[in-house]
Design a protein around this motif. Sequence first.
Motif, mmCIF file in Angstrom:
data_model
loop_
_atom_site.group_PDB
_atom_site.id
_atom_site.type_symbol
_atom_site.label_atom_id
_atom_site.label_comp_id
_atom_site.label_asym_id
_atom_site.label_seq_id
_atom_site.Cartn_x
_atom_site.Cartn_y
_atom_site.Cartn_z
ATOM 1 N N ILE A 57 0.810 -1.214 0.000
ATOM 2 C CA ILE A 57 0.000 0.000 0.000
ATOM 3 C C ILE A 57 0.847 1.269 0.000
ATOM 4 O O ILE A 57 0.340 2.349 -0.277
ATOM 5 C CB ILE A 57 -1.010 0.028 1.165
ATOM 6 N N THR A 75 -5.971 5.261 3.641
ATOM 7 C CA THR A 75 -5.763 4.155 2.702
ATOM 8 C C THR A 75 -6.097 2.822 3.354
ATOM 9 O O THR A 75 -6.798 1.985 2.772
ATOM 10 C CB THR A 75 -4.300 4.146 2.199
ATOM 11 N N ASP A 78 -9.849 2.472 3.859
ATOM 12 C CA ASP A 78 -10.546 2.186 2.603
ATOM 13 C C ASP A 78 -10.445 0.719 2.220
ATOM 14 O O ASP A 78 -11.334 0.194 1.551
ATOM 15 C CB ASP A 78 -10.004 3.069 1.483
#
Length: 92
Positions: A57, A75, A78
């Motif tokens: 990520i 992030t 999500d």
Amino acid sequence: MKPSIKIEYCPKCHWMMKAAYMGQEFLTTFSDELYSVELIPSEVSGRYTIYIGDKKIFDRKEAGQFIEVKLLKQTIRDIIAPGKDLGHSDKK
């Protein structure tokens, strides 16, 4: 099963404290959603990479810089908990 986060960091660059801080932030924010946060000293100089499971990520070399913890939390949210409110981390 709950996901795990791996933070691979360069010990020669003295990034262990940064990795530990980020790990603490992730565990605090996602205490109900995460199984673990693992800190991995890298054998590759300059590496600072964050994974959820096997999915990368964040990579400092690819980004050309470090990213704010706030953006990393967004992030992660999500991916593992899309409906979770991050409070002040969601405000612009």
